[in-house]
Write a protein that holds these residues in place. Structure first.
Motif, PDB file in Angstrom:
ATOM      1  N   LEU A 458      33.005 -19.853 -18.828  1.00 35.07           N
ATOM      2  CA  LEU A 458      31.623 -19.551 -18.472  1.00 35.07           C
ATOM      3  C   LEU A 458      30.796 -20.817 -18.616  1.00 35.07           C
ATOM      4  CD1 LEU A 458      29.697 -17.615 -21.302  1.00 35.07           C
ATOM      5  CD2 LEU A 458      31.664 -19.070 -21.711  1.00 35.07           C
ATOM      6  N   GLY A 459      29.562 -20.757 -18.148  1.00 31.11           N
ATOM      7  CA  GLY A 459      28.628 -21.869 -18.304  1.00 31.11           C
ATOM      8  C   GLY A 459      27.633 -21.577 -19.404  1.00 31.11           C
ATOM      9  N   LEU A 460      27.181 -22.631 -20.064  1.00 34.75           N
ATOM     10  CA  LEU A 460      26.161 -22.513 -21.105  1.00 34.75           C
ATOM     11  C   LEU A 460      24.965 -23.356 -20.721  1.00 34.75           C
ATOM     12  CD1 LEU A 460      28.994 -21.997 -22.676  1.00 34.75           C
ATOM     13  CD2 LEU A 460      27.620 -22.357 -24.720  1.00 34.75           C
ATOM     14  N   SER A 461      23.788 -22.755 -20.749  1.00 31.43           N
ATOM     15  CA  SER A 461      22.545 -23.483 -20.546  1.00 31.43           C
ATOM     16  C   SER A 461      21.861 -23.591 -21.900  1.00 31.43           C
ATOM     17  CB  SER A 461      21.645 -22.750 -19.547  1.00 31.43           C
ATOM     18  OG  SER A 461      20.457 -23.468 -19.328  1.00 31.43           O
ATOM     19  N   LEU A 462      21.903 -24.782 -22.486  1.00 25.45           N
ATOM     20  CA  LEU A 462      21.457 -24.990 -23.863  1.00 25.45           C
ATOM     21  C   LEU A 462      20.119 -25.709 -23.847  1.00 25.45           C
ATOM     22  CD1 LEU A 462      24.971 -26.073 -25.112  1.00 25.45           C
ATOM     23  CD2 LEU A 462      23.915 -23.813 -25.298  1.00 25.45           C
ATOM     24  N   LEU A 463      19.051 -24.956 -24.077  1.00 28.09           N
ATOM     25  CA  LEU A 463      17.698 -25.457 -23.872  1.00 28.09           C
ATOM     26  C   LEU A 463      17.099 -26.109 -25.110  1.00 28.09           C
ATOM     27  CD1 LEU A 463      16.388 -22.361 -21.879  1.00 28.09           C
ATOM     28  CD2 LEU A 463      17.390 -24.468 -20.976  1.00 28.09           C
ATOM     29  N   GLY A 464      17.772 -25.975 -26.252  1.00 29.45           N
ATOM     30  CA  GLY A 464      17.280 -26.625 -27.460  1.00 29.45           C
ATOM     31  C   GLY A 464      16.071 -25.928 -28.049  1.00 29.45           C
ATOM     32  N   ASN A 465      15.253 -26.695 -28.765  1.00 32.78           N
ATOM     33  CA  ASN A 465      14.076 -26.155 -29.436  1.00 32.78           C
ATOM     34  C   ASN A 465      12.886 -26.163 -28.485  1.00 32.78           C
ATOM     35  OD1 ASN A 465      12.099 -25.333 -31.213  1.00 32.78           O
ATOM     36  ND2 ASN A 465      11.940 -27.319 -32.236  1.00 32.78           N
ATOM     37  N   LEU A 466      12.585 -25.038 -27.876  1.00 32.87           N
ATOM     38  CA  LEU A 466      11.485 -24.965 -26.914  1.00 32.87           C
ATOM     39  C   LEU A 466      10.121 -25.014 -27.589  1.00 32.87           C
ATOM     40  CD1 LEU A 466      12.873 -22.367 -24.349  1.00 32.87           C
ATOM     41  CD2 LEU A 466      12.825 -24.862 -24.184  1.00 32.87           C
ATOM     42  N   ASP A 467      10.069 -24.770 -28.890  1.00 31.97           N
ATOM     43  CA  ASP A 467       8.788 -24.905 -29.592  1.00 31.97           C
ATOM     44  C   ASP A 467       8.338 -26.355 -29.615  1.00 31.97           C
ATOM     45  OD1 ASP A 467       8.219 -22.237 -30.211  1.00 31.97           O
ATOM     46  OD2 ASP A 467       9.612 -22.263 -31.895  1.00 31.97           O
ATOM     47  N   GLY A 468       9.247 -27.273 -29.341  1.00 27.59           N
ATOM     48  CA  GLY A 468       8.858 -28.663 -29.214  1.00 27.59           C
ATOM     49  C   GLY A 468       8.222 -28.974 -27.872  1.00 27.59           C
ATOM     50  N   MET A 469       8.395 -28.073 -26.885  1.00 23.81           N
ATOM     51  CA  MET A 469       7.816 -28.263 -25.554  1.00 23.81           C
ATOM     52  C   MET A 469       6.530 -27.477 -25.371  1.00 23.81           C
ATOM     53  SD  MET A 469      11.117 -28.331 -23.006  1.00 23.81           S
ATOM     54  CE  MET A 469      10.073 -28.951 -21.669  1.00 23.81           C
ATOM     55  N   TYR A 470       6.415 -26.339 -26.047  1.00 31.80           N
ATOM     56  CA  TYR A 470       5.218 -25.502 -25.907  1.00 31.80           C
ATOM     57  C   TYR A 470       4.234 -25.849 -27.026  1.00 31.80           C
ATOM     58  CZ  TYR A 470       7.625 -22.728 -22.401  1.00 31.80           C
ATOM     59  OH  TYR A 470       8.277 -22.323 -21.269  1.00 31.80           O
ATOM     60  N   LYS A 471       3.102 -26.410 -26.636  1.00 32.66           N
ATOM     61  CA  LYS A 471       2.083 -26.808 -27.599  1.00 32.66           C
ATOM     62  C   LYS A 471       1.162 -25.617 -27.853  1.00 32.66           C
ATOM     63  CE  LYS A 471       3.985 -30.807 -27.130  1.00 32.66           C
ATOM     64  NZ  LYS A 471       5.019 -31.229 -28.113  1.00 32.66           N
ATOM     65  N   HIS A 472       1.634 -24.707 -28.702  1.00 32.92           N
ATOM     66  CA  HIS A 472       0.916 -23.451 -28.933  1.00 32.92           C
ATOM     67  C   HIS A 472      -0.523 -23.679 -29.399  1.00 32.92           C
ATOM     68  CE1 HIS A 472       4.691 -21.113 -28.580  1.00 32.92           C
ATOM     69  NE2 HIS A 472       5.244 -22.140 -29.188  1.00 32.92           N
ATOM     70  N   ALA A 473      -0.759 -24.759 -30.123  1.00 31.19           N
ATOM     71  CA  ALA A 473      -2.108 -25.032 -30.624  1.00 31.19           C
ATOM     72  C   ALA A 473      -3.087 -25.354 -29.498  1.00 31.19           C
ATOM     73  CB  ALA A 473      -2.071 -26.188 -31.623  1.00 31.19           C
ATOM     74  N   ASP A 474      -2.573 -25.716 -28.323  1.00 33.22           N
ATOM     75  CA  ASP A 474      -3.457 -26.045 -27.195  1.00 33.22           C
ATOM     76  C   ASP A 474      -4.007 -24.796 -26.503  1.00 33.22           C
ATOM     77  OD1 ASP A 474      -2.977 -28.677 -27.718  1.00 33.22           O
ATOM     78  OD2 ASP A 474      -1.588 -28.998 -26.056  1.00 33.22           O
ATOM     79  N   PHE A 475      -3.414 -23.649 -26.763  1.00 33.88           N
ATOM     80  CA  PHE A 475      -3.931 -22.400 -26.174  1.00 33.88           C
ATOM     81  C   PHE A 475      -3.948 -21.308 -27.252  1.00 33.88           C
ATOM     82  CE2 PHE A 475       0.324 -23.599 -24.723  1.00 33.88           C
ATOM     83  CZ  PHE A 475       1.147 -22.606 -25.248  1.00 33.88           C
TER      84      PHE A 475
END
Length: 536
Positions: A458-475
């Motif tokens: 099978l294939g694996l899509s490993l996206l890592g730590n997405l909290d590093g991409m989403y700047k929750h404090a900006d919204f």
């Protein structure tokens, strides 16, 4: 002007668009300027299989809580339009003149309101649950097309029966961002989503968002006499240039073929043939405290959660299908090529383009008795880490990626022509492909043919730590709580996703439930979750 929204039941609603903040300003030329470029090999390898039913059309679902007034339709429309202005591929279309001549075409707007109107054709408001949205996208009629490469759906769930909405009480919303895979990759999707919520949940009013749209139009299209780089270049054109010598071209070809010979795999899920594909996405998340312990355990053992997921699949499959253990298990994943790209200094510096290569991880199928399983598991996780790093840091990573793109595009063109001929479609006139390193022949004596199996589990899509991409404090006025991603699949498709988001570890398995033996997949998924509890 009115915003026209078509719900799933084809009921048309109209609301006045915010007009005061958008001033009509003609383009200096008086007419839209047509920008176009050919698709690169990676883009073509994804475009050609997608033509009939949208294979690999991506989606990103985000569930969140917000006040209804923060999600008014005019506001969503303006944010969507601003981002489409910044990323013109989202508003482009496809023209196919030949299997080697497929083009992105974009008509530059002559006024800011043109951007609003274009955005309207790719925007829809619904009242559906998360599962209904995803199922409709994956298994219903195709949402995207040659003329619509991106689409945005905002759902407010089920409306109250009495029709009242408390503007001061948070409600749950679901956002579905849709884009063809030849338009971009996971990095583009998540970066876009972060920017979308940054504008939607930011401090700008609707009037100020309208002024921002006008500013972006002026910056990008007014007085800009050089529109050649309006569309971002394809990844093969952005990678560092390779030596032109025949010797290097031959070495690159031999290296690529020898590397492919190492890909040994003798395991695959038992398939069953069914003409009706139906993709499902079972998803499991671990609470923040459990996730923290899992990540700490991975760190202590010298690996990331991504490497551990390869080893978990390895163990889960060995427990699911305890046969053929003398053959190794192979899994594949995407390789992010963005760190290798040349810097761009274009006026429109968009991140919407696809920039991925591929690598494989091969692990033994045999697993020891339970008393030794933990040490074996961590050893294989470190092996997966080494194989991943070797692929990403190889000195010929650029030539390998270009070779792979050429090979995939070449296969896609052959299959596309065969599909067209079988369907009685007149094939486009053949064109001459651009010169490439793939044209250098390799003597059979240097890379003899291999008869070893090369089946991927099978294939694996490993996206890592997405909290590093989403700047929750900006919204801060929007609280994200759920993320699911994937793509429309071909019959018999399967892809596992692993990532951390809102401090939780998420694992999902998107697969065609009509394409595999249900008992085997269910047992594998159960073994996968059990292995997380046991080994992590």
């Amino acid at each position: 002007m009115t915003i026209q929204m078509v719900a799933q039941d084809a009921v048309v609603e109209t609301e006045p668009v915010v007009k005061a903040q958008v001033q009509v300003k003609e383009h200096p030329a008086g007419n839209p300027t047509r920008c176009e470029r050919r698709l690169g090999d990676t883009e073509a390898s994804y475009y050609l299989p997608s033509r009939e039913s949208g294979v690999n059309d991506m989606y990103l679902h985000l569930g969140f809580n917000a006040l209804p007034r923060q999600l008014c339709r005019d506001r969503v429309h303006l944010v969507w339009a601003i981002l489409r202005a910044r990323h013109p591929l989202l508003g482009a279309r496809i023209e196919m003149h030949g299997y080697d001549d497929i083009r992105f075409v974009y008509d530059c707007p002559k006024r800011a309101e043109d951007i609003l109107q274009s955005a309207l054709g790719g925007l829809e408001f619904r009242s559906q649950t998360k599962n209904e949205l995803i199922d409709s996208y994956l298994n219903g009629d195709r949402t995207l097309s040659n003329d619509r490469l991106s689409y945005l759906i905002l759902s407010s769930g089920s409306a109250p029966q009495d029709g009242t909405v408390d503007e001061n009480a948070e409600q749950t919303f679901d956002l579905l961002i849709c884009a063809t895979h030849y338009l971009g990759d996971g990095m583009a999707l998540h970066t876009f989503a972060n920017h979308f919520f940054g504008l939607l949940g930011g401090s700008l009013s609707e009037n100020e968002l309208g002024e921002l749209l006008e500013h972006e139009f002026n910056r990008l299209y007014v007085g800009n006499d050089n529109l050649d780089h309006t569309l971002p270049r394809h990844v093969e054109d952005r990678l560092p240039p390779l030596p032109e010598s025949k010797f290097f071209k031959a070495v690159s070809k031999v290296d690529f073929k020898l590397n492919q010979r190492k890909l040994l795999g003798g395991h695959g899920f038992p398939r069953r043939h069914n003409q009706f594909r139906h993709t499902i996405v079972p998803t499991f998340s671990f609470d923040p405290s459990r996730t923290k312990a899992i990540l700490q355990n991975c760190k202590v053992n010298g690996v990331s959660i991504s490497s551990a997921l390869f080893a978990l699949c390895n163990v889960a499959w060995a427990r699911t299908h305890n046969q053929n253990w003398e053959q190794p298990i192979m899994m594949y994943s995407a390789l992010n090529l963005r760190p290798f790209l040349k810097a761009e200094k274009a006026l429109i510096d968009s991140y919407w383009f696809i920039a991925i290569g591929y690598f494989n991880v091969v692990l033994p199928a045999f697993t020891p008795q339970s008393s030794d399983i933990k040490s074996t598991f961590w050893y294989r996780a470190r092996s997966a880490k080494k194989q991943s790093m070797d692929a990403a840091k190889h000195p010929l990573i650029v030539s390998r990626s270009i070779e792979m793109a050429q090979e995939r595009a070449s296969r896609a063109r052959v299959w596309a022509r065969q599909d067209d001929e079988a369907a009685g479609v007149v094939s486009p006139t053949p064109t001459t492909p651009p010169a490439s390193i793939g044209n250098t022949p390799v003597p059979e004596c240097l890379v003899p043919a291999s008869k070893a199996p090369s089946t991927a589990l099978l294939g694996l899509s490993l996206l890592g730590n997405l909290d590093g991409m989403y700047k929750h404090a900006d919204f801060p006025r929007i609280k994200l709580h759920t993320l699911t991603t994937g793509s429309r699949q071909r019959s018999g498709g399967m892809l596992m996703f692993g990532y951390t988001f809102v401090r939780k570890l998420w694992i999902s398995l998107g697969y065609d439930e009509n394409g595999f033996e249900k008992e085997v997949v269910d047992k594998f998924w159960s073994n996968m979750l059990t292995a997380v509890d046991e080994l992590l």
